[in-house]
Design a protein around this motif. Structure first.
Motif, PDB file in Angstrom:
ATOM      1  N   VAL A 121       4.156  -1.973  -8.972  1.00 62.30           N
ATOM      2  CA  VAL A 121       4.789  -3.102  -9.663  1.00 62.30           C
ATOM      3  C   VAL A 121       3.950  -4.359  -9.412  1.00 62.30           C
ATOM      4  N   GLY A 144      14.093  -4.656  -8.445  1.00 65.73           N
ATOM      5  CA  GLY A 144      14.594  -3.329  -8.812  1.00 65.73           C
ATOM      6  C   GLY A 144      13.745  -2.619  -9.846  1.00 65.73           C
ATOM      7  N   PHE A 145      12.568  -3.189 -10.169  1.00 66.26           N
ATOM      8  CA  PHE A 145      11.762  -2.584 -11.238  1.00 66.26           C
ATOM      9  C   PHE A 145      11.205  -1.214 -10.833  1.00 66.26           C
ATOM     10  N   THR A 175      12.447   0.889  -8.777  1.00 67.36           N
ATOM     11  CA  THR A 175      13.556   1.850  -8.770  1.00 67.36           C
ATOM     12  C   THR A 175      13.867   2.285 -10.206  1.00 67.36           C
ATOM     13  N   GLY A 209       4.720  10.685  -1.777  1.00 67.77           N
ATOM     14  CA  GLY A 209       4.328  10.368  -0.405  1.00 67.77           C
ATOM     15  C   GLY A 209       4.045   8.887  -0.266  1.00 67.77           C
ATOM     16  N   ALA A 268       7.992  -8.284  -7.949  1.00 67.25           N
ATOM     17  CA  ALA A 268       8.534  -7.384  -6.923  1.00 67.25           C
ATOM     18  C   ALA A 268       9.940  -7.809  -6.510  1.00 67.25           C
ATOM     19  N   VAL A 320      12.689   2.612  -2.316  1.00 64.53           N
ATOM     20  CA  VAL A 320      12.854   2.995  -3.722  1.00 64.53           C
ATOM     21  C   VAL A 320      13.299   4.464  -3.796  1.00 64.53           C
TER      22      VAL A 320
HETATM   23  C1  LIG Z   1       6.509  -0.586  -3.432  1.00 64.69           C
HETATM   24  C2  LIG Z   1       6.801  -1.256  -4.771  1.00 64.69           C
HETATM   25  C3  LIG Z   1       6.521  -0.243  -5.881  1.00 64.69           C
HETATM   26  C4  LIG Z   1       8.273  -1.711  -4.795  1.00 64.69           C
HETATM   27  O1  LIG Z   1       8.497  -2.298  -6.057  1.00 64.69           O
HETATM   28  P1  LIG Z   1       9.799  -3.204  -6.318  1.00 64.69           P
HETATM   29  O2  LIG Z   1       9.953  -3.352  -7.793  1.00 64.69           O
HETATM   30  O3  LIG Z   1       9.737  -4.410  -5.485  1.00 64.69           O
HETATM   31  O4  LIG Z   1      10.934  -2.218  -5.757  1.00 64.69           O
HETATM   32  P2  LIG Z   1      12.528  -2.388  -5.920  1.00 64.69           P
HETATM   33  O5  LIG Z   1      12.847  -3.828  -6.151  1.00 64.69           O
HETATM   34  O6  LIG Z   1      12.990  -1.386  -6.911  1.00 64.69           O
HETATM   35  O7  LIG Z   1      13.065  -1.908  -4.484  1.00 64.69           O
HETATM   36  C5  LIG Z   1      12.403  -2.323  -3.294  1.00 64.69           C
HETATM   37  C6  LIG Z   1      13.307  -2.114  -2.110  1.00 64.69           C
HETATM   38  O8  LIG Z   1      12.555  -2.274  -0.932  1.00 64.69           O
HETATM   39  C7  LIG Z   1      13.035  -3.381  -0.200  1.00 64.69           C
HETATM   40  N1  LIG Z   1      11.874  -4.053   0.357  1.00 64.69           N
HETATM   41  C8  LIG Z   1      10.958  -4.784  -0.287  1.00 64.69           C
HETATM   42  N2  LIG Z   1      10.037  -5.218   0.570  1.00 64.69           N
HETATM   43  C9  LIG Z   1      10.392  -4.764   1.782  1.00 64.69           C
HETATM   44  C10 LIG Z   1       9.848  -4.872   3.062  1.00 64.69           C
HETATM   45  N3  LIG Z   1       8.719  -5.554   3.274  1.00 64.69           N
HETATM   46  N4  LIG Z   1      10.504  -4.260   4.076  1.00 64.69           N
HETATM   47  C11 LIG Z   1      11.633  -3.567   3.867  1.00 64.69           C
HETATM   48  N5  LIG Z   1      12.193  -3.398   2.650  1.00 64.69           N
HETATM   49  C12 LIG Z   1      11.564  -4.000   1.628  1.00 64.69           C
HETATM   50  C13 LIG Z   1      13.804  -4.225  -1.176  1.00 64.69           C
HETATM   51  O9  LIG Z   1      14.749  -5.016  -0.506  1.00 64.69           O
HETATM   52  C14 LIG Z   1      14.422  -3.123  -2.048  1.00 64.69           C
HETATM   53  O10 LIG Z   1      15.505  -2.464  -1.407  1.00 64.69           O
HETATM   54  P3  LIG Z   1      17.026  -2.915  -1.635  1.00 64.69           P
HETATM   55  O11 LIG Z   1      17.277  -2.827  -3.119  1.00 64.69           O
HETATM   56  O12 LIG Z   1      17.804  -1.939  -0.839  1.00 64.69           O
HETATM   57  O13 LIG Z   1      17.163  -4.329  -1.153  1.00 64.69           O
HETATM   58  C15 LIG Z   1       5.889  -2.507  -5.006  1.00 64.69           C
HETATM   59  O14 LIG Z   1       6.083  -3.381  -3.932  1.00 64.69           O
HETATM   60  C16 LIG Z   1       4.426  -2.162  -5.140  1.00 64.69           C
HETATM   61  O15 LIG Z   1       3.947  -1.876  -6.241  1.00 64.69           O
HETATM   62  N6  LIG Z   1       3.705  -2.202  -4.011  1.00 64.69           N
HETATM   63  C17 LIG Z   1       2.274  -1.937  -4.044  1.00 64.69           C
HETATM   64  C18 LIG Z   1       1.913  -0.539  -4.473  1.00 64.69           C
HETATM   65  C19 LIG Z   1       2.658   0.530  -3.681  1.00 64.69           C
HETATM   66  O16 LIG Z   1       2.755   0.437  -2.471  1.00 64.69           O
HETATM   67  N7  LIG Z   1       3.130   1.553  -4.407  1.00 64.69           N
HETATM   68  C20 LIG Z   1       3.787   2.682  -3.815  1.00 64.69           C
HETATM   69  C21 LIG Z   1       2.748   3.614  -3.303  1.00 64.69           C
HETATM   70  S1  LIG Z   1       3.480   4.915  -2.346  1.00 64.69           S
END
Ligand SMILES: CC(C)(COP(=O)(O)OP(=O)(O)OC[C@H]1O[C@@H](n2cnc3c(N)ncnc32)[C@H](O)[C@@H]1OP(=O)(O)O)[C@@H](O)C(=O)NCCC(=O)NCCS
Length: 201
Positions: free
Chosen positions: A108, A116-117, A119, A141, A113, A152
């Motif tokens: 995302v 909820g995107f 998810t 993984g 970020a 997520v």
């Molecule tokens: C990981 C990633 C996909 C999450 O995307 P996102 O759209 O923010 O995810 P969501 O909003 O759907 O959900 C994130 C959840 O993690 C939680 N979260 C976010 N950052 C956090 C952190 N640093 N520590 C703990 N929880 C965290 C959020 O609170 C949320 O949970 P909740 O709904 O229970 O509060 C995004 O941050 C990303 O693209 N990161 C870089 C690439 C990556 O790591 N991809 C996954 C490879 S395995």
């Protein structure tokens, strides 16, 4: 790929998923190499030309179902689903193990970020995997310290099946722990029925 078995575009909460165009990839490349994105990835910084070439190759691979996620006309994420063979006894070939699993991935744009995107994207890809693609099991993984990523998976009801102690190498941190999550088709169908209230008395 744009297989006839798969319907695109598909909704993902407030987003829409569809195969990437060249200009979508240009948009992804505006945020794909930011440190917040690359920190927990295996393929860290990407070369733009190589990145476009890989997406073109993926578009014609029948086992690869990659998509971009749009919020209106902005590309705010990507999704991937790679169909692979499950473990299976090879004297039965083709057997139910052929193409029975799919590996899920998502990214995302960091400026979107925490809304909820991811998810929504991962949920729509599980629907694709267990719906049109009919796989038996989906896995994903991540590094154990990538809490946002495993949150997520947990929010979607995936199960942490493996905690690998120092099974993953990180360029700054060295050997660190990794997690593998998984879900079965029947578990997804059950969670959908619960979410829609279907079967409730
Ligand atoms: C990981 C990633 C996909 C999450 O995307 P996102 O759209 O923010 O995810 P969501 O909003 O759907 O959900 C994130 C959840 O993690 C939680 N979260 C976010 N950052 C956090 C952190 N640093 N520590 C703990 N929880 C965290 C959020 O609170 C949320 O949970 P909740 O709904 O229970 O509060 C995004 O941050 C990303 O693209 N990161 C870089 C690439 C990556 O790591 N991809 C996954 C490879 S395995």
């Amino acid at each position: 790929m744009t297989s006839p078995d798969v319907r695109w575009p598909r909704p993902a909460g407030p987003l829409v998923l569809r195969p990437a165009t060249d200009s979508d990839l240009d948009e992804v490349l505006r945020w794909r190499n930011r440190p917040e994105v690359t920190r927990w990835l295996l393929r860290t910084e990407v070369d733009p030309d190589a990145f476009r070439r890989v997406w073109r190759e993926r578009a014609v691979d029948p086992t690869d179902h990659a998509a971009v996620a749009l919020l209106g006309d902005r590309v705010v994420g990507t999704a991937s689903l790679q169909v692979v063979d499950a473990m299976g006894q090879m004297h039965v070939d083709p057997g139910p193990w052929r193409g029975a699993e799919a590996e899920l991935g998502y990214l995302v744009d960091p400026s979107h970020a925490g809304r909820g995107f991811a998810t929504a994207i991962a949920g729509a890809m599980l629907d694709l995997a267990f719906g049109e693609l009919g796989v038996h099991r989906v896995t994903a993984g991540c590094f154990a310290d990538n809490s946002a990523s495993w949150r997520v998976m947990e929010k979607l009801g995936m199960r942490r099946e493996q905690h690998g102690v120092q099974d993953s190498w990180h360029a700054e941190l060295g050997w660190v722990d990794g997690y593998t999550y998984a879900m079965l088709a029947e578990e997804w169908q059950r969670s959908r029925r619960t979410a829609t209230g279907e079967g409730a008395a």
